[in-house]
Scaffold this motif. Structure first.
Motif, mmCIF file in Angstrom:
data_model
loop_
_atom_site.group_PDB
_atom_site.id
_atom_site.type_symbol
_atom_site.label_atom_id
_atom_site.label_comp_id
_atom_site.label_asym_id
_atom_site.label_seq_id
_atom_site.Cartn_x
_atom_site.Cartn_y
_atom_site.Cartn_z
ATOM 1 N N ASN A 61 -40.731 31.129 23.314
ATOM 2 C CA ASN A 61 -40.696 30.483 21.740
ATOM 3 C C ASN A 61 -41.374 30.796 20.794
ATOM 4 O O ASN A 61 -41.221 30.102 19.648
ATOM 5 C CB ASN A 61 -40.637 29.001 22.262
ATOM 6 N N VAL A 62 -42.135 31.985 20.838
ATOM 7 C CA VAL A 62 -42.858 32.585 19.808
ATOM 8 C C VAL A 62 -41.752 33.156 18.719
ATOM 9 O O VAL A 62 -40.796 33.819 19.243
ATOM 10 C CB VAL A 62 -43.757 33.748 20.250
ATOM 11 N N GLU A 63 -42.074 32.894 17.333
ATOM 12 C CA GLU A 63 -40.982 33.474 16.288
ATOM 13 C C GLU A 63 -41.458 34.873 16.006
ATOM 14 O O GLU A 63 -42.588 35.198 15.765
ATOM 15 C CB GLU A 63 -40.879 32.524 15.282
ATOM 16 N N SER A 78 -37.177 33.000 17.661
ATOM 17 C CA SER A 78 -37.603 33.248 18.875
ATOM 18 C C SER A 78 -36.729 33.959 19.837
ATOM 19 O O SER A 78 -35.724 33.950 19.581
ATOM 20 C CB SER A 78 -38.021 31.997 19.562
#
Length: 389
Positions: free
Chosen positions: A181-183, A195
């Motif tokens: 979920n890191v963009e 993400s």
């Protein structure tokens, strides 16, 4: 573009690169792999090499939010002039470089924030109170959250009733869920980060399933690695965490060097792709990491706490989490504060962290002094130059 503007941009660019070098040598270049070095999982020189590469990637892919915040959100009612930007960057970089050579980790975010605010107020701008509340909240919570999570994680990994393989695999799955979920800039539409989970599954319910799948794959891969060779698998996990923290450091810290430049481009009406600026700032971080970071890596790895692999893992997990939250919020944050507090928390879990109280006292004073000192110096120097001009 007239010659005067060219000279101004050149001076500001040099100041920005100096700032990026100082950050790479100190905050983003020294802290991410320090726990891994302390656990003898990687040498000091190799750590400096890899942190430079990963910092460059993080700066390019994740640096936009913090860069925008530092450049446009710290002062309202005015835009930093070229002279103010040069003053802020020069003072901040000088203080950070002084910390690098003195062997004390100066909080880069404190220093740059103080310098930018000082120059902006000297120009007649107004304080951005809501943003300050947000920043101070993150700064205040960081040592408690980072140290607390590191302490609890280290206790979990050391608990006799919890199999180490199970505990480590669960933690790896948690890291995998966060990573999904890191963009990243390149995954979204133009000028929008997105993400991995969001790209694969725009629907929130399906996105949760993708996140769980990603976490399961990561946890399973580490479990298989540790079953083959427990020490090797643990070392691989520790190095992967160091890499993620180094990547996050680049995404967070590059904005401290580039942010003050944004108003210059706005004023001059020059359109430069932000990704190109971020890449250039990342090169500055890389140069600092490769030329001067080993000194600070040694200081943090050896002077603050002697950690084994498990406690090093415990220190890096909250560091990665906090860094990504700060990037998402667009809050400039000090990686020295993140890592040092996490290292202390992880070391305290064993009761033998080897933390030097006097060293920590001096460090905290240096953090506070860098914020106030940078603000006062920047305000005063810009005021003197304005009178002279």
């Amino acid at each position: 573009m007239d010659p005067g503007t060219v000279v101004t941009f050149a001076a500001a660019g040099i100041a920005s690169l100096f700032m990026a070098w100082a950050i790479g040598a100190g905050s983003s270049g020294s802290t991410p792999f320090a726990p891994a070095v302390g656990a003898n999982a990687i040498s000091v020189m190799r750590a400096g090499f890899f942190v430079g590469i990963l910092g460059l990637l993080g700066a390019t892919l994740q640096g936009a939010n913090v860069t925008e915040a530092v450049g446009r959100d710290l002062v309202v009612g005015t835009t930093l002039s070229p002279v103010a930007a040069i003053v802020a960057l020069s003072i901040a970089a000088g203080l950070v470089a002084l910390g690098v050579f003195a062997g004390y980790p100066i909080a880069t975010a404190f220093t740059v924030t103080g310098a930018v605010v000082g120059a902006g107020l000297a120009m007649g701008g107004e304080p951005a109170i809501p943003k300050y509340y947000e920043i101070l909240t993150v700064w205040t919570l960081t040592p408690f959250v980072g140290g607390g999570v590191a302490f609890g994680t280290a206790k979990l990994l050391r608990h006799e009733a919890v199999p180490e393989l199970l505990a480590t695999s669960v933690l790896a799955g948690l890291v995998g869920a966060i990573l999904a979920n890191v963009e990243f800039v390149l995954l979204g539409p133009p000028d929008v980060a997105q993400s991995i989970a969001g790209t694969v599954a725009p629907d929130p319910r399906v996105r949760l399933a993708v996140t769980l799948l990603f976490a399961t794959v990561v946890a399973g891969a580490l479990a298989a690695d540790m079953r083959s060779d427990r020490a090797r698998g643990q070392r691989h996990f520790l190095l992967a965490l160091g890499g993620l923290v180094a990547f996050s450091a680049g995404g967070s810290q590059v904005g401290l060097a580039l942010g003050p430049l944004l108003p210059l481009f706005d004023t001059a009406g020059v359109a430069v792709p932000l990704v190109a600026l971020l890449f250039g700032g990342g090169l500055g971080l890389l140069a600092g990491s490769w030329t001067a970071a080993p000194r600070m890596i040694k200081a943090i790895a050896q002077d603050y706490s002697s950690l084994g692999p498990r406690r090093s893992i415990a220190a890096l997990i909250p560091s990665f989490m906090i860094a990504q939250v700060a990037i998402l919020l667009g809050v400039p944050i000090s990686f020295n504060e993140i890592i040092v507090s996490a290292v202390i928390g992880a070391g305290a879990a064993a009761g033998t962290g080897g933390v030097s109280g006097s060293k920590m006292g001096y460090t905290v004073l240096a953090w506070i002094g860098s914020l106030l000192g940078a603000g006062v110096l920047s305000f005063g120097l810009y005021t003197l130059l304005s009178v002279g001009l």
